[in-house]
Design a protein around this motif. Structure first.
Motif, PDB file in Angstrom:
ATOM      1  N   ALA A  36      -6.808  -1.901   5.950  1.00  0.00           N
ATOM      2  CA  ALA A  36      -5.621  -1.821   6.889  1.00  0.00           C
ATOM      3  C   ALA A  36      -4.944  -0.507   7.685  1.00  0.00           C
ATOM      4  CB  ALA A  36      -4.400  -1.442   5.912  1.00  0.00           C
TER       5      ALA A  36
ATOM      6  N   LEU B  87      -4.315  -6.145   8.319  1.00  0.00           N
ATOM      7  CA  LEU B  87      -5.590  -6.698   7.371  1.00  0.00           C
ATOM      8  C   LEU B  87      -6.823  -6.692   8.112  1.00  0.00           C
ATOM      9  CD1 LEU B  87      -3.196  -7.391   4.010  1.00  0.00           C
ATOM     10  CD2 LEU B  87      -4.602  -5.554   4.760  1.00  0.00           C
TER      11      LEU B  87
ATOM     12  N   SER C 111      -0.206  -5.384   5.016  1.00  0.00           N
ATOM     13  CA  SER C 111      -0.701  -4.611   3.520  1.00  0.00           C
ATOM     14  C   SER C 111       0.149  -4.782   2.580  1.00  0.00           C
ATOM     15  CB  SER C 111      -0.885  -3.540   4.118  1.00  0.00           C
ATOM     16  OG  SER C 111      -1.938  -3.347   2.741  1.00  0.00           O
ATOM     17  N   SER C 112       1.830  -4.356   3.195  1.00  0.00           N
ATOM     18  CA  SER C 112       2.357  -4.146   2.036  1.00  0.00           C
ATOM     19  C   SER C 112       2.670  -5.569   1.282  1.00  0.00           C
ATOM     20  CB  SER C 112       3.579  -3.478   1.985  1.00  0.00           C
ATOM     21  OG  SER C 112       3.127  -1.740   2.577  1.00  0.00           O
TER      22      SER C 112
ATOM     23  N   HIS D 113      -5.211  -4.529  -0.112  1.00  0.00           N
ATOM     24  CA  HIS D 113      -6.086  -3.331   1.057  1.00  0.00           C
ATOM     25  C   HIS D 113      -6.919  -3.376   1.421  1.00  0.00           C
ATOM     26  CE1 HIS D 113      -2.268  -1.680  -0.496  1.00  0.00           C
ATOM     27  NE2 HIS D 113      -2.884  -2.265  -1.941  1.00  0.00           N
TER      28      HIS D 113
ATOM     29  N   ASP E 177     -10.347  -5.187  -1.203  1.00  0.00           N
ATOM     30  CA  ASP E 177      -9.507  -6.983  -1.450  1.00  0.00           C
ATOM     31  C   ASP E 177     -10.385  -8.177  -1.357  1.00  0.00           C
ATOM     32  OD1 ASP E 177      -8.386  -5.095  -2.793  1.00  0.00           O
ATOM     33  OD2 ASP E 177      -6.229  -5.055  -2.166  1.00  0.00           O
TER      34      ASP E 177
END
Length: 265
Positions: free
Chosen positions: A183, A189, A249-250, A255, A258
């Motif tokens: 990220a 991402l 990302s949030s 992250h 993944d």
């Protein structure tokens, strides 16, 4: 072998961390040997020991530097062990670092000409320390290469080097799967899914599910309304998952490392 040099540049990548003193020490060694060389700190934020991501950063960055640049790559979880220290000469560049796969994708991209195993001698420091080869081996070697010392004076030619494959994608029917590589600062991402492969996968489709969450395909960030996840072909020739002026990302809870699954609706 004479290196093709048109720039006075060492490009430095490591997992030392941006708040660490280690990059500064390595730069001090370089300037102590070649005071007028220019150092570009490409990044020191490779996650600790992550050779594969370091290899991706190097692979993605190398073509944007002038011919003759010397790349110093120190992501070295095997420091002091059995892995070798190498100089790799490519068609346009030279790379210096551990033989753990970090240099292979970038070197192969440019075309490998020769590789040299570095041996202790006049071009390395003999400090009795085997935990800081960035300071004692790789920095001095990169510095002497930048001064025009031929690689065969520093090491002996070897055949082959450790290879690392960069993460890719798996396309099956209406689903394509990949990996989040990292990220960025904005929360975008960067995935392992190649933009060209995604274009073939998407066809005329513009709406998708990312791990079950609705998203749209777009040409750039500004093409999408704020808050909507988007799939954008990024600057690394990989698909990026982003939110216009937001943190993907949030919001998606994804992250580096993944898995990501993109499905056609």
């Amino acid at each position: 072998m004479k290196l093709k040099r048109s720039s006075n540049l060492i490009v430095f990548l490591s997992d030392f961390g941006s708040d660490s003193l280690y990059p500064g020490i390595v730069s001090g060694v370089i300037h102590g040997i070649h005071p007028r060389v220019h150092i570009v700190d490409l990044t020191h934020s490779v996650p600790p020991f992550d050779v594969t991501l370091g290899a991706f950063f190097l692979y993605s960055s190398l073509p944007w530097f002038p011919e003759g640049s010397i790349f110093l790559s120190v992501v070295d979880p095997g420091v002091g062990g059995e892995r070798e220290a190498l100089i790799v000469v490519t068609k346009r560049y030279a790379l210096v670092g551990p033989d753990n796969g970090i240099m292979y994708p970038a070197a192969a991209r440019d075309g490998i000409v020769a590789a040299y195993k570095i041996f202790p001698g006049d071009y390395t420091f003999q400090t009795g320390c085997d935990t800081f080869h960035g300071r004692d081996i790789f920095a001095p070697v990169a510095s002497h290469l930048s001064l025009g010392v031929a690689p065969e004076k520093i090491g002996e030619r070897v055949e082959g080097m450790k290879q690392t494959d960069l993460p890719g994608q798996v396309w099956s029917g209406d689903t394509i799967e990949g990996t989040v590589l990292f990220a960025d600062t904005f929360g975008n991402l960067v995935t392992s899914i190649e933009s060209s492969t995604f274009r073939s996968f998407a066809g005329e489709k513009r709406e998708f599910l990312i791990n079950g969450l609705k998203a749209v395909a777009a040409g750039t960030f500004a093409d999408v309304a704020g808050g909507m996840p988007a799939l954008v072909p990024g600057s690394f020739e990989r698909i990026e998952i982003c939110i216009n002026r937001g943190d993907a990302s949030s919001k998606l809870g994804l992250h580096g490392g993944d898995r990501v699954e993109i499905s056609r609706i």
